[in-house]
Every structure is written in structure tokens, then in C-alpha cells.
Design an enzyme around this catalytic site. Structure first.
Site, PDB file in Angstrom:
ATOM      1  N   HIS A 141       0.680  -1.304  -0.197  1.00 39.95           N
ATOM      2  CA  HIS A 141       0.080   0.069   0.086  1.00 39.95           C
ATOM      3  C   HIS A 141       0.875   1.325  -0.056  1.00 39.95           C
ATOM      4  O   HIS A 141       0.270   2.322  -0.161  1.00 39.95           O
ATOM      5  CB  HIS A 141      -1.076   0.092   1.135  1.00 39.95           C
ATOM      6  CG  HIS A 141      -2.187  -1.269   0.981  1.00 39.95           C
ATOM      7  ND1 HIS A 141      -3.474  -0.647   0.615  1.00 39.95           N
ATOM      8  CD2 HIS A 141      -2.092  -2.274   1.246  1.00 39.95           C
ATOM      9  CE1 HIS A 141      -4.230  -1.791   0.555  1.00 39.95           C
ATOM     10  NE2 HIS A 141      -3.260  -2.809   0.992  1.00 39.95           N
TER      11      HIS A 141
ATOM     12  N   ASP B 229       3.539   9.628  -1.120  1.00 40.77           N
ATOM     13  CA  ASP B 229       2.420   8.859  -0.581  1.00 40.77           C
ATOM     14  C   ASP B 229       2.094   7.659  -1.503  1.00 40.77           C
ATOM     15  O   ASP B 229       2.144   7.876  -2.744  1.00 40.77           O
ATOM     16  CB  ASP B 229       1.061   9.707  -0.628  1.00 40.77           C
ATOM     17  CG  ASP B 229       0.480   9.251   0.526  1.00 40.77           C
ATOM     18  OD1 ASP B 229       0.015   8.160   0.956  1.00 40.77           O
ATOM     19  OD2 ASP B 229      -0.624  10.001   1.165  1.00 40.77           O
TER      20      ASP B 229
END
Ligand code: ADQ
Length: 505
Positions: free
Chosen positions: A193, A407
Site C-alpha cells: 500500500h 504517498d
């Protein structure tokens, strides 16, 4: 087999239920629900964070047309449960639309595996914060190994013949190989992730080969973007040249007599459910009341930032860009209100304790410097909001600043776009978030450039509304067409192909 990159290529996305009587076993470090005590009774609360937000609808047969029957294996939570809490958890488990199994970790494992190796080394390194890395090995690595072994053991203890086991994220990089060793024919998927760093960075890790071998226990390894997938493939080629063969064209690795498929699967949201929540009259009324309150104070533009309190999210840099903006364009003082909402996170890791102090000091300093009359430029909330509290802010805000330093994806960017059903808001988005690959029509900025962020704020406040609307419409349509169901369908389709490819060798 073609290179898997659903961000740009069509792929079979017909709803994918697994073969009948088969089951999806999701394995994550973080538990999807935590026990919360209220007065004299307990209830279950969904935990905050991108991973749970994204995965919940996959197994939640109440809310989704593509949900599948499943089991969710996770740790028990950061604080070991007291006997009374354990009883309460057992009583409430039945309320969840899927079965859960928990992995008890010792205090030592939580300190060294979770706070140490995972969050004080892998997290900063994978986000390119080398100077924040704690390379201490003596306790962190053995506990990372033993905790990963416990998760693999839990998978085996709960295993059924029709299982498709889907392991998630950087805390559990060794689990695929540990399952493979115990059960060579197991169907194993893995999804990362967070970003996967380039070779030059990854090679600094002391246990880099062990980590790659751990991941290569999978049949399918998924990342959010093609770049992360390519970084991984290059790391395997460079670091395991004698035991693995990498084919960049097909995005496959051969090792241990198996084929492993690597692909890009950009994660997303349960857009329909979110839009349905946002269209409730009560929610609309709350958003309008929020706007009216600010307008009464003379505010014309509301901006928001919503993040887990994490140094990768670029909160301080964002606040400093706002400060510079108000100094450069003083005509916007009193007229623009920025609300920063941050969920406390990983409070046991030193860098996170100082971050909260640093953000509070930055807010105080900027407000002290710029406040006029009743206007303070930045309102700061440091707590978990429920979705019902958060949505009115997303709906009322004229612009959102999603400006992480780095991110993996960033779901806040997609949440903000998803609920702009009238294409009203504007998104300022960091080019170093995975989401920027899919949302080029946002106001894309380099989060290291204060100047670019100032200009982006100026643009979202001054550009004609039809230009802003057409940019938001493009972002919203992208988010709607590649929602969480698209993500799970494309991953499960590729997972089934990857198992066939492995068995064909
Ligand atoms: P996270 O780093 O946790 O996830 P993100 O994708 O931004 O980050 O998701 C955060 C979630 O928490 C969002 O649903 C957001 O609405 C919610 N949230 C944030 N602040 C909140 C608050 N104060 N109160 C309540 N809710 C709040 C990791 C990776 C990301 C990746 C996801 C999913 O770091 O890059 O997008 O996993 O893969």
C-alpha cells in the site's frame, strides 16, 4: 501474458466472485475494527486509515455488489486485551459481515516489529525519508521475523482448501514466503500500500534480500503504480541475480520453479456508498450550516487538509505554504479559512510524538503572526473524525490540499473528488502521491516547492469557475470509473491468472 497496468490498459473487470465455495482471506497488520468503551458498554469502531477504508467494502457483503465471502486475519490491537475486553470482542464479532481471526503479539513484538522495523525503518525508507530511518537491527529484525511467522501460522491454522490468501503491506513482507514454505500450492497474493522505492534506496536496507524473497513467495504482487512495480522488478534483478530471472516486458519473475506476476492496481474507494452518504439531506444540511457559519465570519473560501498525522503527509510544508500565500496576497486575509484535520497515529514512535508538537507550534506561530480580529487563518483539529463529521467538511470546502511529500496513493484526494457531485471544489495535489498518476487534471504541485503551492492556492481562488469545474469533472469521472470494485475485480482477475501461470510451469 501482457504487462498488468490497469491504470492505463483495459483489463477484464467483470465482477469477480471467486469460484463457488472459495473464500478470500485478507491478512493485514491493523485490525479493521477496534473495541471502544462508552459509559458501561463496548462497541466496535472502524479503525482509521487508507487500508481499512479500501478493503472494508471488499468483504462487506452488506454494502457491496462485488463483495466476497471472507475471513480477515489481523493483530489484536496495539494494547493486549484484558479478559473482560476479550469477552466483549467475542460477543460483538458476530455483528461484522465477515469472520475475523486475531493474531496476539507480545509487547516486545509490538515494540520491535511494529514500532521498530516496520514503522521506524521500512515506512521512512519506502517514503524516501532516509534520514528518519532507524537502522537498529539487534531486536527489530528478529521480532519482525517472529511476528511475520505468527501471521503465517494464523493463515495456516485457519486454512481451508478453497482459500485465496491476500496479504497486505510492508509490515508483512515475509508472510508470503512463510506460507509458501508451509503449503507450496497455496494461492497467495500480496499488495503493497505504500511506495516501493528505487533500487538505490532499497539497497541500503540490511535485510533487503530476505524481504524480496519474502514477497516472492506470492503468485501475484500488486502495487499502486507502474513505477513502484518497476522499482520492485529492478531490485529483484539487481539483488537476486543468481536465483531469480526478471522479464520486464511481461512483468514476471521466475524463481524457485515458479512464475510470479507483478502488476499495478491503483486502489480506490467505495464511491457509490460515499456519494450516497453525502447526498443524505442531513449531511447536506450540515455542510450548508458549516459554510454559513464561516460566511457569517466574513470567510468566502474554505480550504481543508485531512490526513493521518504523519511526516510523509507534508502537513507542516502545507501550512508554511499557506503562511507564505497570505503574506504574498494579503487581500485574501480574513477571506480564506483553512481547516486542518489530523488523526493521531503511531504515538509510540518517537518521530510521531515530535511531529504533533511541531504541527501545533507551526499552527500557533502562523496564527499568532497573521490573525486579525476574529479571523485566525488555520483551524487545527487533532483527532479522529467519524465519516459523518468529516463529510460535511469535504462538501463545504472550496479547495482541498493533499500535498504529501510522498504517498503510495492517498485516498483523501479521491474522497474529495468523489463527493464533488456538482464539480464545485478544486483539488491541489502533490505530484509525489500515487493518485497524481490518475488525476492529472488536479492542480498538481511539487510539495517541496513553496512557491508552486502558493501559486496553486492563488489559482484555485481566482481562476474562472468553469475552468475549475471542468478540471474537477475530469477528476471525479476518473475516480468514479476506477472505484474500489474496479480495483478488487482487476486484482482478483489477475490473481486467478497468476495462479494458472504458476501452475503451468
Ligand atoms: P494512509 O497513509 O492511512 O494509507 P490515506 O490513503 O490518505 O492514507 O487514507 C487515510 C484515510 O483515513 C482516508 O479514508 C481519510 O478520510 C481517513 N482520515 C484521515 N484523517 C482522518 C481523521 N482525522 N478522522 C477520520 N478519518 C481520517 C495507506 C497509504 C496510502 C494508500 C492507502 C490505501 O499510505 O498511500 O492510499 O494506504 O492503499
Amino acid at each position: 501474458m501482457p504487462t498488468l497496468n490497469p491504470a492505463t490498459e483495459p483489463i477484464d473487470t467483470a465482477p469477480h466472485t471467486l469460484p463457488s465455495n472459495h473464500r478470500l482471506v485478507v491478512v493485514t497488520n491493523r485490525e479493521p475494527y477496534e473495541l471502544v468503551q462508552e459509559n458501561n458498554h463496548y462497541r466496535l469502531n472502524m479503525t482509521t486509515g487508507g487500508l481499512v477504508t479500501a478493503l472494508e467494502p471488499v468483504l462487506n457483503t452488506d454494502s457491496s455488489t462485488t463483495a466476497v465471502q471472507g475471513l480477515w486475519i489481523s493483530w489484536e490491537g496495539a494494547t493486549p486485551l484484558q479478559p473482560e475486553q476479550r469477552t466483549a470482542l467475542e460477543e460483538h464479532k458476530g455483528e461484522l459481515p465477515y469472520t475475523v481471526a486475531t493474531v496476539p503479539l507480545t509487547k516486545k513484538e509490538i515494540t520491535y516489529y511494529y514500532n521498530g522495523f516496520a514503522n521506524d525503518l521500512l515506512w521512512p525508507l519506502f517514503h524516501y525519508f532516509v534520514s528518519q530511518c532507524n537502522f537498529t537491527e539487534s531486536r527489530n529484525w528478529p521480532n519482525y521475523v517472529s511476528a511475520n511467522q505468527k501471521f503465517a501460522d494464523a493463515v495456516m491454522a485457519n486454512a481451508q482448501p478453497g482459500d485465496w490468501t491476500w496479504v497486505h503491506d510492508y509490515q508483512l513482507l515475509l508472510v508470503p514466503q512463510l506460507i509458501r514454505e508451509a503449503s507450496p500450492q497455496h494461492r497467495i497474493g500480496f499488495f503493497n500500500h505504500i511506495p516501493f522505492p528505487s533500487y538505490e534506496l532499497f539497497r541500503t536496507l540490511p535485510y533487503r534480500r530476505e524481504l524480496l524473497r519474502g514477497m516472492l513467495g506470492s503468485d501475484l504482487i500488486g502495487f499502486h503504480t507502474r513505477d513502484y512495480a518497476n522499482h520492485f522488478l529492478k531490485c529483484v534483478a539487481k539483488l537476486l541475480p543468481n536465483e531469480a530471472t526478471v522479464d520486464m516486458a511481461t512483468s514476471q519473475v521466475r524463481t524457485d520453479g515458479r512464475v510470479i506476476t507483478v502488476g499495478a492496481f491503483p486502489i480506490s474507494l467505495d464511491v457509490a456508498t460515499l456519494q450516497q452518504q453525502a447526498s443524505q439531506p442531513a449531511m447536506q444540511a450540515q455542510a450548508e450550516a458549516l459554510r454559513a457559519n464561516y460566511e457569517r465570519l466574513g470567510v468566502s473560501f474554505l480550504g481543508i487538509g485531512v490526513d493521518r498525522l504523519d511526516y510523509t503527509k507534508g502537513i507542516i510544508e502545507r501550512l508554511e505554504a499557506l503562511e507564505a500565500f497570505f503574506i504574498k496576497y494579503p487581500e485574501f486575509k480574513r477571506r480564506v479559512q483553512f481547516v486542518q484535520i489530523a488523526a493521531p497515529s503511531r504515538a509510540k514512535v518517537g518521530t510521531y510524538q515530535t511531529l504533533r508538537d511541531d504541527v501545533e507550534q507551526t499552527v500557533g506561530r502562523i496564527n499568532g503572526r497573521l490573525a486579525e480580529g476574529t479571523w485566525t487563518p488555520i483551524q487545527f483539529f487533532c483527532r479522529n473524525f467519524t465519516k459523518d463529521e468529516l463529510l460535511p467538511y469535504f462538501m463545504a470546502a472550496d479547495f482541498a490540499m493533499v500535498t504529501p511529500i510522498r504517498d503510495g496513493m492517498n485516498l483523501v484526494a479521491k474522497e474529495y473528488c468523489a463527493i464533488q457531485q456538482e464539480n464545485r471544489g478544486a483539488l491541489i495535489l502533490s505530484e509525489l502521491a500515487g493518485a497524481a498518476d490518475e488525476l492529472p487534471e488536479a492542480f498538481v504541485v511539487n510539495p517541496y516547492s513553496q512557491h508552486r503551492m502558493e501559486e496553486a492556492i492563488y489559482n484555485v481562488l481566482t481562476l474562472p469557475s468553469d475552468e475549475k469545474q471542468s478540471r474537477m469533472a475530469a477528476c471525479r469521472e476518473q475516480v468514479e470509473s476506477r472505484d474500489i470494485h474496479y480495483w478488487v475485480n482487476s486484482y482478483l482477475a489477475a490473481f486467478q491468472q497468476a495462479v494458472v501461470a504458476r501452475q503451468a510451469v
